[in-house]
Design a protein around this motif. Sequence first.
Motif, PDB file in Angstrom:
ATOM      1  N   VAL A 278      22.970  18.315  27.746  1.00 25.12           N
ATOM      2  CA  VAL A 278      22.343  18.672  29.020  1.00 25.12           C
ATOM      3  C   VAL A 278      21.174  19.626  28.786  1.00 25.12           C
ATOM      4  CG1 VAL A 278      22.740  19.827  31.224  1.00 25.12           C
ATOM      5  CG2 VAL A 278      24.474  18.288  30.303  1.00 25.12           C
ATOM      6  N   GLU A 279      21.327  20.505  27.795  1.00 21.40           N
ATOM      7  CA  GLU A 279      20.265  21.478  27.526  1.00 21.40           C
ATOM      8  C   GLU A 279      18.982  20.820  27.044  1.00 21.40           C
ATOM      9  OE1 GLU A 279      22.603  20.849  23.782  1.00 21.40           O
ATOM     10  OE2 GLU A 279      23.029  21.108  25.916  1.00 21.40           O
ATOM     11  N   ASP A 280      19.056  19.546  26.611  1.00 27.81           N
ATOM     12  CA  ASP A 280      17.865  18.819  26.199  1.00 27.81           C
ATOM     13  C   ASP A 280      17.228  18.060  27.362  1.00 27.81           C
ATOM     14  OD1 ASP A 280      18.205  19.645  23.547  1.00 27.81           O
ATOM     15  OD2 ASP A 280      19.568  17.968  23.122  1.00 27.81           O
ATOM     16  N   VAL A 281      18.068  17.527  28.250  1.00 28.43           N
ATOM     17  CA  VAL A 281      17.563  16.682  29.340  1.00 28.43           C
ATOM     18  C   VAL A 281      16.939  17.522  30.447  1.00 28.43           C
ATOM     19  CG1 VAL A 281      18.172  14.946  31.062  1.00 28.43           C
ATOM     20  CG2 VAL A 281      19.268  14.914  28.826  1.00 28.43           C
TER      21      VAL A 281
ATOM     22  N   LEU B 107      26.798  19.047  36.713  1.00 30.25           N
ATOM     23  CA  LEU B 107      25.469  19.633  36.848  1.00 30.25           C
ATOM     24  C   LEU B 107      25.237  19.919  38.331  1.00 30.25           C
ATOM     25  CD1 LEU B 107      23.240  17.483  34.499  1.00 30.25           C
ATOM     26  CD2 LEU B 107      23.145  19.953  34.645  1.00 30.25           C
ATOM     27  N   SER B 108      24.961  21.160  38.672  1.00 29.41           N
ATOM     28  CA  SER B 108      24.761  21.543  40.073  1.00 29.41           C
ATOM     29  C   SER B 108      23.313  21.961  40.283  1.00 29.41           C
ATOM     30  CB  SER B 108      25.687  22.699  40.454  1.00 29.41           C
ATOM     31  OG  SER B 108      27.048  22.315  40.299  1.00 29.41           O
ATOM     32  N   VAL B 109      22.660  21.323  41.244  1.00 29.62           N
ATOM     33  CA  VAL B 109      21.299  21.681  41.636  1.00 29.62           C
ATOM     34  C   VAL B 109      21.413  22.396  42.982  1.00 29.62           C
ATOM     35  CG1 VAL B 109      18.994  20.832  42.150  1.00 29.62           C
ATOM     36  CG2 VAL B 109      20.378  19.686  40.404  1.00 29.62           C
ATOM     37  N   ILE B 110      21.187  23.705  42.968  1.00 31.40           N
ATOM     38  CA  ILE B 110      21.468  24.564  44.122  1.00 31.40           C
ATOM     39  C   ILE B 110      20.162  24.973  44.781  1.00 31.40           C
ATOM     40  CG2 ILE B 110      22.595  26.707  44.854  1.00 31.40           C
ATOM     41  CD1 ILE B 110      24.122  26.569  42.122  1.00 31.40           C
ATOM     42  N   ASP B 111      20.080  24.738  46.093  1.00 33.06           N
ATOM     43  CA  ASP B 111      18.923  25.245  46.832  1.00 33.06           C
ATOM     44  C   ASP B 111      19.403  26.052  48.028  1.00 33.06           C
ATOM     45  OD1 ASP B 111      18.880  23.795  49.459  1.00 33.06           O
ATOM     46  OD2 ASP B 111      18.697  22.023  48.184  1.00 33.06           O
ATOM     47  N   HIS B 112      18.504  26.864  48.589  1.00 41.42           N
ATOM     48  CA  HIS B 112      18.816  27.714  49.743  1.00 41.42           C
ATOM     49  C   HIS B 112      17.939  27.323  50.927  1.00 41.42           C
ATOM     50  CE1 HIS B 112      21.452  30.407  47.458  1.00 41.42           C
ATOM     51  NE2 HIS B 112      20.591  30.252  46.456  1.00 41.42           N
ATOM     52  N   GLY B 113      17.713  26.024  51.050  1.00 40.56           N
ATOM     53  CA  GLY B 113      16.911  25.530  52.161  1.00 40.56           C
ATOM     54  C   GLY B 113      17.737  25.380  53.420  1.00 40.56           C
TER      55      GLY B 113
ATOM     56  N   VAL C 216      12.006  26.642  38.772  1.00 45.22           N
ATOM     57  CA  VAL C 216      13.455  26.429  38.798  1.00 45.22           C
ATOM     58  C   VAL C 216      14.132  27.290  37.731  1.00 45.22           C
ATOM     59  CG1 VAL C 216      15.292  24.715  38.550  1.00 45.22           C
ATOM     60  CG2 VAL C 216      13.106  24.071  39.614  1.00 45.22           C
ATOM     61  N   ARG C 217      15.209  27.963  38.129  1.00 42.64           N
ATOM     62  CA  ARG C 217      15.992  28.762  37.183  1.00 42.64           C
ATOM     63  C   ARG C 217      17.125  27.898  36.613  1.00 42.64           C
ATOM     64  NH1 ARG C 217      17.526  33.852  40.731  1.00 42.64           N
ATOM     65  NH2 ARG C 217      17.562  32.219  42.325  1.00 42.64           N
ATOM     66  N   VAL C 218      17.372  28.044  35.325  1.00 40.61           N
ATOM     67  CA  VAL C 218      18.359  27.207  34.629  1.00 40.61           C
ATOM     68  C   VAL C 218      19.430  28.101  34.015  1.00 40.61           C
ATOM     69  CG1 VAL C 218      18.721  25.505  32.797  1.00 40.61           C
ATOM     70  CG2 VAL C 218      16.587  25.487  34.124  1.00 40.61           C
ATOM     71  N   ARG C 219      20.690  27.743  34.238  1.00 40.88           N
ATOM     72  CA  ARG C 219      21.828  28.472  33.671  1.00 40.88           C
ATOM     73  C   ARG C 219      22.784  27.464  33.050  1.00 40.88           C
ATOM     74  NH1 ARG C 219      22.930  32.036  39.130  1.00 40.88           N
ATOM     75  NH2 ARG C 219      20.945  33.217  39.126  1.00 40.88           N
TER      76      ARG C 219
ATOM     77  N   THR D 177      22.659  24.680  37.314  1.00 40.75           N
ATOM     78  CA  THR D 177      23.755  25.186  36.496  1.00 40.75           C
ATOM     79  C   THR D 177      24.556  24.013  35.951  1.00 40.75           C
ATOM     80  OG1 THR D 177      25.343  25.330  38.322  1.00 40.75           O
ATOM     81  CG2 THR D 177      23.909  27.241  37.956  1.00 40.75           C
ATOM     82  N   ALA D 178      25.324  24.260  34.922  1.00 39.91           N
ATOM     83  CA  ALA D 178      26.173  23.225  34.323  1.00 39.91           C
ATOM     84  C   ALA D 178      27.477  23.865  33.880  1.00 39.91           C
ATOM     85  CB  ALA D 178      25.471  22.553  33.143  1.00 39.91           C
TER      86      ALA D 178
END
Length: 451
Positions: free
Chosen positions: A310-313, A380-386, A328-331, A370-371
């Motif tokens: 995942v860290e490569d993709v 894999l979670s793509v989190i937004d605050h919209g 985008v912040r990545v964790r 995050t993953a």
Amino acid sequence: MRSRRRQLGGLVAAVAGLPLLTLALRAGDGLPLTDDILLFLAAVVGVALLGGLWPALLAAVGGFLLLNYFFTPPLHTLTIATEGNLVALAVFVVVALAVSWVVDLAGRRTLQAARAGADARTLATVAGSVLRGADPLDALLRQLRDTFALESVTLLERAGPGWRTAAATGSPVASRPGEGETVPADDDLVLVLRGPEITPDARRVVRAFAAQTAVALRQQRLAAAAEGDRVRTALLAAVSHDLRTPLASAKAAVAGLRSPEVAFGEQDRAELLATAEESLDRLTALVANLLDMGRLQAGALGMTPVSVGVEDVVPRALDELGPAGRRVRVRIPDDLAAVHADPGLLDRVLVNVVGNALRYSPPERPPVVTAASHDRQIRLSVIDHGPGIPAADRDRVFQPFQRLGDRDNHTGVGLGLALSRGLTEAMGGTLTPEDTPGGGLTMVIALPKAP
């Protein structure tokens, strides 16, 4: 009509029960003849309830003979000494025959009512199954198979000189009429039933099933045609609007650069070239999504799952998003296991999902990726605050050409999330929306771990 088992039980009760009753009465204190007649009459009624009319008639005749021989003076003869005894025995026979007939008729009517009720319930369920459920035709065939304990039910449709299978459940599936019991559904459709023989009483219900399968098949095809028309209409609207916008921007930029009437400085030329390049990139992404959705729906999408980190993709997907992707912040944990997926398809999923999160996230609160490992999956979670999506509308955002709340001309044709879910499921994973704590939407991409 009573079963053979109950009729046999009635015959046994008549042949064995009446002699036993006679022995019991002979061993007693000697009841009056009227009491003996009443007890024999009760025995005849019991035989009628158990075995029906014919065992009851046998019990009535046998009871008359036993009463005459053992309880009517002169005993041990068939002679009747007094007129009163003759009348009593005659009344016994008449009443026994009448009661047997009434009890048998009531039993038949009760059985008919029970069968009619069962048929009515079955037919109501059959009719309701056409109105409910995503696939009423399959539900009808399964219900018919289960109701009559069949091996298989096949709906065949006439195709030129032969037949083709329109729908089927169970095994083995018939390929033509005659390979089982055949019930016409309409002029071009027949049901072929393989398994136990259908009784004449049940054939009416089977014919109702057959008629409903023809209705369900037509309903299924009309729904498919309507969906195709809806998709084509939406696609035409998308092509006429969303694809035209980047084309118009690119054409305007190029036309301005080629115009001999305006002299642009280096900075202006760079801005026009950037506009043209951005518009063409947007157009390329839209066309790629359209082509991928077409291949996905046709089942012709090529896929090669491998072990991929995942860290490569994730960084590659963010790079494709350009300057916006750098927000985008990545964790991602350093020791996270690899996933079993197609790198190219996973990249497309991330680009679409993260791009959607960027579109709706406020500038001061960019999306977070995050993953984490969860059982046999990587999530894999793509989190937004919209603004988020109401729970009632979450299924709609995964339908092609659906764009909830979009008001601008740069949001694409509404294929991103639909394509992302399709690609994720093709790789053996899931894409599900969840609420973000504090407001917003979290898209969770769950994929199997690499073996």
